[in-house]
Design a protein around this motif. Structure first.
Motif, mmCIF file in Angstrom:
data_model
loop_
_atom_site.group_PDB
_atom_site.id
_atom_site.type_symbol
_atom_site.label_atom_id
_atom_site.label_comp_id
_atom_site.label_asym_id
_atom_site.label_seq_id
_atom_site.Cartn_x
_atom_site.Cartn_y
_atom_site.Cartn_z
ATOM 1 N N GLY A 24 -35.020 -16.947 13.249
ATOM 2 C CA GLY A 24 -36.191 -17.754 13.600
ATOM 3 C C GLY A 24 -37.171 -16.976 14.473
ATOM 4 N N MET A 25 -36.636 -16.189 15.414
ATOM 5 C CA MET A 25 -37.520 -15.399 16.289
ATOM 6 C C MET A 25 -38.322 -14.396 15.472
ATOM 7 S SD MET A 25 -35.313 -14.769 19.761
ATOM 8 C CE MET A 25 -36.659 -13.890 20.557
ATOM 9 N N GLY A 26 -37.659 -13.739 14.528
ATOM 10 C CA GLY A 26 -38.372 -12.810 13.645
ATOM 11 C C GLY A 26 -39.435 -13.526 12.841
ATOM 12 N N PHE A 27 -39.095 -14.718 12.374
ATOM 13 C CA PHE A 27 -40.010 -15.542 11.575
ATOM 14 C C PHE A 27 -41.252 -15.895 12.397
ATOM 15 C CE2 PHE A 27 -40.488 -20.038 9.624
ATOM 16 C CZ PHE A 27 -41.351 -19.591 8.651
ATOM 17 N N GLY A 28 -41.040 -16.439 13.587
ATOM 18 C CA GLY A 28 -42.161 -16.841 14.444
ATOM 19 C C GLY A 28 -43.032 -15.660 14.838
ATOM 20 N N PHE A 29 -42.366 -14.530 15.165
ATOM 21 C CA PHE A 29 -43.114 -13.333 15.567
ATOM 22 C C PHE A 29 -43.991 -12.841 14.419
ATOM 23 C CE2 PHE A 29 -43.988 -9.006 16.788
ATOM 24 C CZ PHE A 29 -44.034 -9.053 18.179
ATOM 25 N N GLY B 22 -33.233 -10.516 5.515
ATOM 26 C CA GLY B 22 -32.203 -10.433 6.555
ATOM 27 C C GLY B 22 -31.491 -11.769 6.721
ATOM 28 N N SER B 23 -32.243 -12.857 6.611
ATOM 29 C CA SER B 23 -31.648 -14.184 6.726
ATOM 30 C C SER B 23 -30.664 -14.437 5.590
ATOM 31 C CB SER B 23 -32.761 -15.237 6.714
ATOM 32 O OG SER B 23 -32.221 -16.527 6.800
ATOM 33 N N PHE B 24 -31.047 -14.065 4.366
ATOM 34 C CA PHE B 24 -30.137 -14.224 3.221
ATOM 35 C C PHE B 24 -28.851 -13.420 3.452
ATOM 36 C CE2 PHE B 24 -34.004 -14.957 0.317
ATOM 37 C CZ PHE B 24 -33.808 -16.319 0.304
ATOM 38 N N VAL B 25 -29.001 -12.169 3.913
ATOM 39 C CA VAL B 25 -27.837 -11.292 4.083
ATOM 40 C C VAL B 25 -26.953 -11.781 5.232
ATOM 41 C CG1 VAL B 25 -27.127 -8.954 4.697
ATOM 42 C CG2 VAL B 25 -28.993 -9.288 3.082
ATOM 43 N N LEU B 26 -27.586 -12.260 6.309
ATOM 44 C CA LEU B 26 -26.812 -12.699 7.479
ATOM 45 C C LEU B 26 -26.080 -14.014 7.226
ATOM 46 C CD1 LEU B 26 -28.891 -12.242 10.773
ATOM 47 C CD2 LEU B 26 -26.482 -11.694 10.463
ATOM 48 N N THR B 27 -26.828 -15.023 6.756
ATOM 49 C CA THR B 27 -26.255 -16.369 6.711
ATOM 50 C C THR B 27 -26.242 -16.974 5.306
ATOM 51 O OG1 THR B 27 -28.363 -17.491 7.075
ATOM 52 C CG2 THR B 27 -27.166 -16.803 9.028
ATOM 53 N N GLY B 28 -26.870 -16.300 4.323
ATOM 54 C CA GLY B 28 -26.933 -16.869 2.979
ATOM 55 C C GLY B 28 -27.997 -17.943 2.833
ATOM 56 N N ARG B 29 -28.726 -18.194 3.912
ATOM 57 C CA ARG B 29 -29.783 -19.210 3.877
ATOM 58 C C ARG B 29 -31.139 -18.554 4.064
ATOM 59 N NH1 ARG B 29 -26.246 -21.620 7.943
ATOM 60 N NH2 ARG B 29 -24.864 -23.096 6.909
ATOM 61 N N GLY B 30 -32.200 -19.274 3.684
ATOM 62 C CA GLY B 30 -33.542 -18.743 3.840
ATOM 63 C C GLY B 30 -34.189 -19.226 5.127
ATOM 64 N N LEU B 31 -35.512 -19.373 5.079
ATOM 65 C CA LEU B 31 -36.266 -19.859 6.233
ATOM 66 C C LEU B 31 -36.614 -21.319 6.007
ATOM 67 C CD1 LEU B 31 -38.631 -16.773 6.496
ATOM 68 C CD2 LEU B 31 -36.602 -17.235 7.873
ATOM 69 N N GLY B 32 -37.171 -21.973 7.034
ATOM 70 C CA GLY B 32 -37.557 -23.368 6.877
ATOM 71 C C GLY B 32 -38.161 -23.896 8.158
ATOM 72 N N ASP B 73 -27.612 -28.059 14.171
ATOM 73 C CA ASP B 73 -27.654 -27.631 12.778
ATOM 74 C C ASP B 73 -28.466 -26.338 12.700
ATOM 75 O OD1 ASP B 73 -27.150 -28.656 9.893
ATOM 76 O OD2 ASP B 73 -29.237 -28.016 9.861
ATOM 77 N N TRP B 74 -28.149 -25.484 11.724
ATOM 78 C CA TRP B 74 -28.796 -24.161 11.669
ATOM 79 C C TRP B 74 -30.317 -24.246 11.672
ATOM 80 C CZ3 TRP B 74 -31.987 -22.285 7.722
ATOM 81 C CH2 TRP B 74 -32.075 -23.086 6.583
ATOM 82 N N ILE B 75 -30.890 -25.252 10.963
ATOM 83 C CA ILE B 75 -32.356 -25.297 10.834
ATOM 84 C C ILE B 75 -33.014 -25.611 12.184
ATOM 85 C CG2 ILE B 75 -32.454 -27.746 10.088
ATOM 86 C CD1 ILE B 75 -34.699 -25.035 8.609
ATOM 87 N N VAL B 76 -32.350 -26.429 13.010
ATOM 88 C CA VAL B 76 -32.897 -26.743 14.335
ATOM 89 C C VAL B 76 -32.874 -25.489 15.213
ATOM 90 C CG1 VAL B 76 -32.676 -28.213 16.367
ATOM 91 C CG2 VAL B 76 -32.127 -29.139 14.107
ATOM 92 N N TRP B 77 -31.784 -24.731 15.137
ATOM 93 C CA TRP B 77 -31.708 -23.475 15.902
ATOM 94 C C TRP B 77 -32.746 -22.486 15.410
ATOM 95 C CZ3 TRP B 77 -29.310 -23.466 20.320
ATOM 96 C CH2 TRP B 77 -28.255 -24.349 20.529
ATOM 97 N N LEU B 78 -32.950 -22.454 14.080
ATOM 98 C CA LEU B 78 -33.951 -21.541 13.526
ATOM 99 C C LEU B 78 -35.343 -21.898 14.048
ATOM 100 C CD1 LEU B 78 -33.947 -19.795 10.244
ATOM 101 C CD2 LEU B 78 -36.012 -21.078 10.678
ATOM 102 N N THR B 79 -35.631 -23.206 14.136
ATOM 103 C CA THR B 79 -36.948 -23.627 14.641
ATOM 104 C C THR B 79 -37.101 -23.304 16.127
ATOM 105 O OG1 THR B 79 -37.218 -25.317 12.957
ATOM 106 C CG2 THR B 79 -38.426 -25.658 15.012
ATOM 107 N N ALA B 80 -36.010 -23.454 16.880
ATOM 108 C CA ALA B 80 -36.061 -23.048 18.296
ATOM 109 C C ALA B 80 -36.421 -21.565 18.372
ATOM 110 C CB ALA B 80 -34.718 -23.318 18.959
#
Lengths: 218, 171
Positions: A24-29, B22-32, B73-80
């Motif tokens: 997420g940090m990479g995304f936002g940046f 990198g997100s796909f390789v790390l967690t198998g999920r994309g962005l959102g 949930d992963w998406i909430v952490w990703l948004t943080a």
């Protein structure tokens, strides 16, 4: 063993969540540095003045697509181990139209509004308030909207499966399409900006720095 | 001090693509992003009416595991992370500016109303489509998911179709 690292290395829940924070940090940046923290740079694409949005999005899609399909063919991360989005044609068409409408009316999309908010943009904060209202309305009426949301559900369909072509051919075609689009939008920009602005002035609504960066771009 | 210029769009796109890969390789999920708004709304509704929310067809599954908070949930952490990464980028570029972004001919109050209305349209649309510009267009686009390409075409179609009507807001 093959698959994403979280599966291969058996990430615990906290480690997986930390990985999501880092992504997420990479995304936002990247969104901020792309200029997506202000609606001015985002809306410009819909008036033919600055195709920054299209350039960034297509370059990102092609970069990740080439990587994903390379890792699939080479073996370490097969596509079957990734979470792939299912196809629901009606919901994705209507929902896409509404997201597009919200984009031009409000100036942001959900991801860019987050970056706009931390950039100090009041309109991005109001857009986020709207997002919560729209999401609440959908959730309250979820039973009513479910038939549309699920209509024609086709599960996992990939573009090359649908076209009955090898994945490599479609990857190459999409990359080629992107390069063609970059060439075409450059011509459209020059034409629109010549008409929109008197000689000697930068195009309205586009920061002079951004316009100059465009001209330097390959 | 002067703010840092934006990145060249191709450089920004390449690095955004690497983050997605990198997100796909790390967690198998994309962005959102829109999924997090769904979690916030679900948590709010759950505080008001737990049973109703747990039976809701759209958000009920968030509460299926009683051992974990629905927001964990992963998406909430990703948004943080998105907020944090965006803030780091804004501060290091000296680009923070409290303002309302609008075109030279726009009326400020109308801009505020339309920003909220646009958010509501996009929020509803993203729930219906099961994702937004990042979760559907970017992630599904790179995966070559058929429905995501349809979604992306409709986003651009919808915005271009309405651009003329709201031109005073922007140009």
């Amino acid at each position: 063993m093959e698959g994403p690292l979280s599966v291969v290395l058996r990430f615990s829940h906290p480690v997986e969540m930390i990985a999501s924070v880092l992504v997420g940090m990479g995304f936002g940046f990247a969104l901020e540095r792309a200029g997506f923290g202000t609606a001015r740079n985002l809306a410009a694409v819909f008036y033919g003045r600055d195709f920054r949005v299209l350039r960034v999005m297509f370059t990102a899609i092609v970069t990740a697509m080439v990587g994903v399909y390379f890792l699939d063919l080479a073996g370490p991360v097969p596509l079957s181990t990734l979470g792939i989005l299912d196809t629901f044609p009606a919901a994705q068409a209507v929902g896409g139209f509404l997201v597009g409408a919200g984009f031009i009316v409000g100036g942001y999309c959900p991801g860019t509004s987050l970056v706009g908010a931390v950039s100090g943009k009041l309109d991005a904060l109001l857009f986020i308030g709207g997002l919560l209202v729209g999401t609440l309305v959908y959730t309250l009426g979820a039973d009513t909207f479910a038939p549309l949301a699920d209509a024609g559900g086709r599960g996992r369909v990939l573009l090359h499966e649908w076209l009955r072509l090898p994945s490599g051919v479609v990857v190459f075609a999409v990359a080629l399409l992107a390069v063609g689009a970059f060439w075409a939008v450059g011509r459209i920009e020059r034409w629109v900006n010549r008409r929109a602005a008197p000689a000697g002035q930068g195009p309205q609504g586009v920061p002079a720095g951004a316009a100059a960066a465009e001209r330097r771009a390959p | 001090m002067e703010q840092r210029p934006y990145w060249n769009p191709y450089k920004a796109g390449f690095l955004l693509g690497l983050v997605l890969l990198g997100s796909f390789v790390l967690t198998g999920r994309g962005l959102g992003a829109s999924g997090s708004f769904k979690h916030v709304v679900a948590a709010g509704l759950h505080a008001v009416s737990p049973t109703w929310t747990e039976e809701n067809v759209s958000v009920g599954r968030f509460f299926a595991d009683p051992s974990r908070a629905s927001m964990d949930d992963w998406i909430v952490w990703l948004t943080a992370g998105t907020l944090l990464g965006g803030a780091v980028a804004v501060v290091t570029a000296r680009r923070f500016k409290a303002e309302t972004v609008m075109g030279p001919r726009a009326d400020r109050r109308w801009r505020w109303v339309l920003a909220g209305a646009g958010g509501a349209l996009a929020g509803f649309g993203a729930q219906l489509a099961r994702g937004c510009t990042s979760g559907q267009a970017l992630t599904g686009g790179a995966q070559l998911a058929l429905g995501s390409w349809l979604f992306m075409l409709c986003v651009f179609g919808g915005a271009y179709a309405l651009a003329w009507f709201v031109r005073r807001q922007w140009i």
